[in-house]
Design a protein around this motif. Structure first.
Motif, PDB file in Angstrom:
ATOM      1  N   ARG A   2      -2.943 -18.013  -9.018  1.00  0.00           N
ATOM      2  CA  ARG A   2      -2.859 -16.631  -8.515  1.00  0.00           C
ATOM      3  C   ARG A   2      -1.393 -16.213  -8.488  1.00  0.00           C
ATOM      4  N   VAL A   3      -1.124 -14.998  -8.927  1.00  0.00           N
ATOM      5  CA  VAL A   3       0.244 -14.480  -8.948  1.00  0.00           C
ATOM      6  C   VAL A   3       0.240 -13.041  -8.445  1.00  0.00           C
ATOM      7  N   VAL A   4       1.168 -12.738  -7.548  1.00  0.00           N
ATOM      8  CA  VAL A   4       1.400 -11.358  -7.112  1.00  0.00           C
ATOM      9  C   VAL A   4       2.806 -10.988  -7.550  1.00  0.00           C
ATOM     10  N   SER A   5       2.925  -9.926  -8.357  1.00  0.00           N
ATOM     11  CA  SER A   5       4.227  -9.507  -8.873  1.00  0.00           C
ATOM     12  C   SER A   5       4.568  -8.100  -8.407  1.00  0.00           C
ATOM     13  N   GLY A   6       5.853  -7.887  -8.219  1.00  0.00           N
ATOM     14  CA  GLY A   6       6.323  -6.566  -7.812  1.00  0.00           C
ATOM     15  C   GLY A   6       7.289  -5.996  -8.821  1.00  0.00           C
ATOM     16  N   VAL A  38       9.557  -7.523   0.261  1.00  0.00           N
ATOM     17  CA  VAL A  38       8.877  -8.512   1.119  1.00  0.00           C
ATOM     18  C   VAL A  38       7.374  -8.251   1.160  1.00  0.00           C
ATOM     19  N   LEU A  39       6.952  -7.024   0.858  1.00  0.00           N
ATOM     20  CA  LEU A  39       5.525  -6.699   0.816  1.00  0.00           C
ATOM     21  C   LEU A  39       4.810  -7.541  -0.235  1.00  0.00           C
ATOM     22  N   VAL A  40       5.473  -7.790  -1.360  1.00  0.00           N
ATOM     23  CA  VAL A  40       4.911  -8.638  -2.414  1.00  0.00           C
ATOM     24  C   VAL A  40       4.706 -10.053  -1.877  1.00  0.00           C
ATOM     25  N   GLU A  41       5.699 -10.566  -1.157  1.00  0.00           N
ATOM     26  CA  GLU A  41       5.622 -11.909  -0.603  1.00  0.00           C
ATOM     27  C   GLU A  41       4.522 -12.011   0.449  1.00  0.00           C
ATOM     28  N   GLN A  42       4.341 -10.966   1.234  1.00  0.00           N
ATOM     29  CA  GLN A  42       3.301 -10.989   2.263  1.00  0.00           C
ATOM     30  C   GLN A  42       1.903 -11.048   1.643  1.00  0.00           C
ATOM     31  N   LEU A  43       1.676 -10.258   0.582  1.00  0.00           N
ATOM     32  CA  LEU A  43       0.377 -10.303  -0.085  1.00  0.00           C
ATOM     33  C   LEU A  43       0.185 -11.644  -0.779  1.00  0.00           C
ATOM     34  N   ALA A  44       1.253 -12.181  -1.377  1.00  0.00           N
ATOM     35  CA  ALA A  44       1.170 -13.494  -2.025  1.00  0.00           C
ATOM     36  C   ALA A  44       0.776 -14.566  -1.013  1.00  0.00           C
ATOM     37  N   ASP A  45       1.360 -14.524   0.158  1.00  0.00           N
ATOM     38  CA  ASP A  45       1.030 -15.512   1.191  1.00  0.00           C
ATOM     39  C   ASP A  45      -0.413 -15.358   1.660  1.00  0.00           C
ATOM     40  N   ALA A  46      -0.901 -14.132   1.747  1.00  0.00           N
ATOM     41  CA  ALA A  46      -2.287 -13.899   2.163  1.00  0.00           C
ATOM     42  C   ALA A  46      -3.280 -14.427   1.135  1.00  0.00           C
ATOM     43  N   LEU A  47      -2.863 -14.432  -0.143  1.00  0.00           N
ATOM     44  CA  LEU A  47      -3.727 -14.890  -1.231  1.00  0.00           C
ATOM     45  C   LEU A  47      -3.460 -16.341  -1.628  1.00  0.00           C
ATOM     46  N   ALA A  92      -0.737 -17.221  -3.253  1.00  0.00           N
ATOM     47  CA  ALA A  92      -0.300 -16.974  -4.625  1.00  0.00           C
ATOM     48  C   ALA A  92       1.194 -17.204  -4.798  1.00  0.00           C
ATOM     49  N   ALA A  93       1.606 -17.330  -6.072  1.00  0.00           N
ATOM     50  CA  ALA A  93       3.020 -17.380  -6.421  1.00  0.00           C
ATOM     51  C   ALA A  93       3.555 -15.953  -6.493  1.00  0.00           C
ATOM     52  N   VAL A  94       4.878 -15.824  -6.388  1.00  0.00           N
ATOM     53  CA  VAL A  94       5.515 -14.505  -6.431  1.00  0.00           C
ATOM     54  C   VAL A  94       6.194 -14.304  -7.779  1.00  0.00           C
ATOM     55  N   GLY A  95       5.887 -13.173  -8.428  1.00  0.00           N
ATOM     56  CA  GLY A  95       6.514 -12.817  -9.688  1.00  0.00           C
ATOM     57  C   GLY A  95       7.177 -11.461  -9.581  1.00  0.00           C
ATOM     58  N   ALA A  96       7.779 -11.018 -10.667  1.00  0.00           N
ATOM     59  CA  ALA A  96       8.466  -9.727 -10.669  1.00  0.00           C
ATOM     60  C   ALA A  96       8.626  -9.231 -12.092  1.00  0.00           C
ATOM     61  N   SER A  97       8.822  -7.929 -12.214  1.00  0.00           N
ATOM     62  CA  SER A  97       9.151  -7.355 -13.517  1.00  0.00           C
ATOM     63  C   SER A  97      10.652  -7.494 -13.749  1.00  0.00           C
ATOM     64  N   ILE A 121      -5.892   0.602  -8.902  1.00  0.00           N
ATOM     65  CA  ILE A 121      -5.871   1.496  -7.740  1.00  0.00           C
ATOM     66  C   ILE A 121      -4.687   2.434  -7.904  1.00  0.00           C
ATOM     67  N   VAL A 122      -4.952   3.735  -7.971  1.00  0.00           N
ATOM     68  CA  VAL A 122      -3.889   4.731  -8.046  1.00  0.00           C
ATOM     69  C   VAL A 122      -3.547   5.113  -6.608  1.00  0.00           C
ATOM     70  N   GLY A 123      -2.393   4.641  -6.160  1.00  0.00           N
ATOM     71  CA  GLY A 123      -1.996   4.899  -4.781  1.00  0.00           C
ATOM     72  C   GLY A 123      -0.652   4.279  -4.475  1.00  0.00           C
ATOM     73  N   ASP A 124      -0.138   4.595  -3.308  1.00  0.00           N
ATOM     74  CA  ASP A 124       1.150   4.092  -2.852  1.00  0.00           C
ATOM     75  C   ASP A 124       0.984   2.647  -2.378  1.00  0.00           C
ATOM     76  N   VAL A 125       1.769   1.722  -2.943  1.00  0.00           N
ATOM     77  CA  VAL A 125       1.639   0.320  -2.556  1.00  0.00           C
ATOM     78  C   VAL A 125       1.882   0.124  -1.069  1.00  0.00           C
ATOM     79  N   PHE A 126       2.721   0.965  -0.453  1.00  0.00           N
ATOM     80  CA  PHE A 126       3.037   0.799   0.958  1.00  0.00           C
ATOM     81  C   PHE A 126       1.907   1.289   1.860  1.00  0.00           C
ATOM     82  N   THR A 127       0.949   1.977   1.271  1.00  0.00           N
ATOM     83  CA  THR A 127      -0.256   2.379   2.010  1.00  0.00           C
ATOM     84  C   THR A 127      -1.406   1.423   1.719  1.00  0.00           C
ATOM     85  N   VAL A 128      -1.555   1.075   0.435  1.00  0.00           N
ATOM     86  CA  VAL A 128      -2.699   0.271   0.006  1.00  0.00           C
ATOM     87  C   VAL A 128      -2.555  -1.197   0.398  1.00  0.00           C
ATOM     88  N   VAL A 129      -1.395  -1.782   0.130  1.00  0.00           N
ATOM     89  CA  VAL A 129      -1.224  -3.232   0.304  1.00  0.00           C
ATOM     90  C   VAL A 129      -1.356  -3.689   1.752  1.00  0.00           C
TER      91      VAL A 129
END
Length: 323
Positions: A205-209, A220-229, A231-236, A303-311
């Motif tokens: 599992r990978v969560v990338s920001g 840090v929002l990416v890291e928080q979702l990664a920890d909940a899953l 998952a590893a943390v990735g990035a563009s 999901i078309v939406g603001d990551v700071f609302t959805v995540v």
């Protein structure tokens, strides 16, 4: 000893604890689709042997390894095993260490090297490797015109798994050191905190920001979702260039190529260079406020939406399911 017909030699990565790496099951599984898996362990303990046997190796060859010497002992052992087994192909993980060993071994034995394969197959002429190329736009095969192919397999790309055999053979390999100059590893004092997150390259599992996160503090929002899953943390590349996270986390054509079961892209537009490194993931979930972002072209769920609302809502839902 007599080795199985159509033997496929598999070099198993060994982690620092002495156990076989997580890539073992997929490597031996890939070998089982084209022949009889013969696993080679260099410097592994009994746990590594047990893992290789459970993964379906018909023969397990073990060789002593020097933890302070890098690469050369593994190449020496692989060369010895190759000359002894005479396999139809050699499969190696496309890890950092695996690529190093594969290149050196191929040069020593004057064999063709196919890198970053996402699968293997066999036809009337021998073993071929499958590759995802041009940013994932095409699938193509590679095969040598003569000799045994040496193939590195992208971690997470192969789903095939082999069943354990009834009476596997375990044999200790006698290796004569080549005397080649080897780098040595000393004690490294790391300033960064050790992380319990999985390694990016082989993670399921990978969560990338991306740049859409806006800042290093908000990443840090990416890291928080990664920890909940888990998952590893990735990035563009844009996020890495902006200094949100170190380069080692970059996913894409000039970074790490991943093939996880789940890939979650947060605030990533989906440039072709990024998609080249992740679009072989089994399930892709994209969250982006731009409904026309190219990432949605390869996403299974969008999901078309603001990551700071959805995540935050997604994290809350995931945490609630754990209770």
């Amino acid at each position: 000893m007599a080795y199985p017909e159509k033997s496929i030699l598999v070099l198993v990565d060994v982690d620092p604890s002495g156990d076989a790496a997580s890539s073992t099951a997929a490597l031996i599984g890939a070998a089982s689709t084209i022949g009889a898996p013969v696993a080679l362990l260099v410097g592994g303990g009994q746990a590594a042997t047990d893992t290789a046997v459970a993964a379906g190796a018909q023969v397990v060859l073990t060789a002593a390894g020097d933890a302070s010497s890098l690469t050369v002992p593994a190449v020496d052992a692989l060369q010895t095993a190759y000359r002894q087994v005479r396999p139809d192909a050699v499969l190696i993980s496309n890890s950092i260490a695996g690529r190093d060993v594969a290149g050196r071994f191929a040069v020593r034995e004057k064999l063709a090297l196919s890198v970053d394969a996402i699968g293997v197959s066999r036809d009337d002429e021998g073993v071929t490797a499958q590759h995802s190329v041009y940013g994932g736009s095409y699938l193509t095969d590679s095969a040598p015109t003569f000799g045994t192919p040496v193939i590195t397999i992208r971690q997470g790309a192969v789903d095939a798994r082999a069943e354990a055999v009834a009476s596997p053979v375990v044999e200790e390999l006698s290796v004569t050191a080549s005397g080649a100059v080897a780098a040595t590893a000393g004690e490294i004092a790391a300033e960064e905190k050790t992380s319990s997150r999985p390694e990016l390259r082989g993670a399921t599992r990978v969560v990338s920001g991306g740049r859409g996160l806006g800042s290093k503090e908000k990443f840090v929002l990416v890291e928080q979702l990664a920890d909940a899953l888990g998952a590893a943390v990735g990035a563009s590349r844009a996020a890495v260039d902006a200094g949100y996270i170190p380069y080692a986390h970059q996913v894409g054509q000039t970074g790490v190529s991943v093939s996880p079961q789940l890939y979650v892209a947060l605030g990533i537009s989906g440039a072709i260079q990024h998609r080249a490194g992740m679009q072989t993931a089994k399930t892709i979930v994209a969250i982006n406020k731009d409904g026309d972002a190219p990432i949605f072209d390869v996403a299974d769920f969008g999901i078309v939406g603001d990551v700071f609302t959805v995540v935050p809502q997604l994290i809350e839902a995931l945490e609630a399911r754990k209770k």
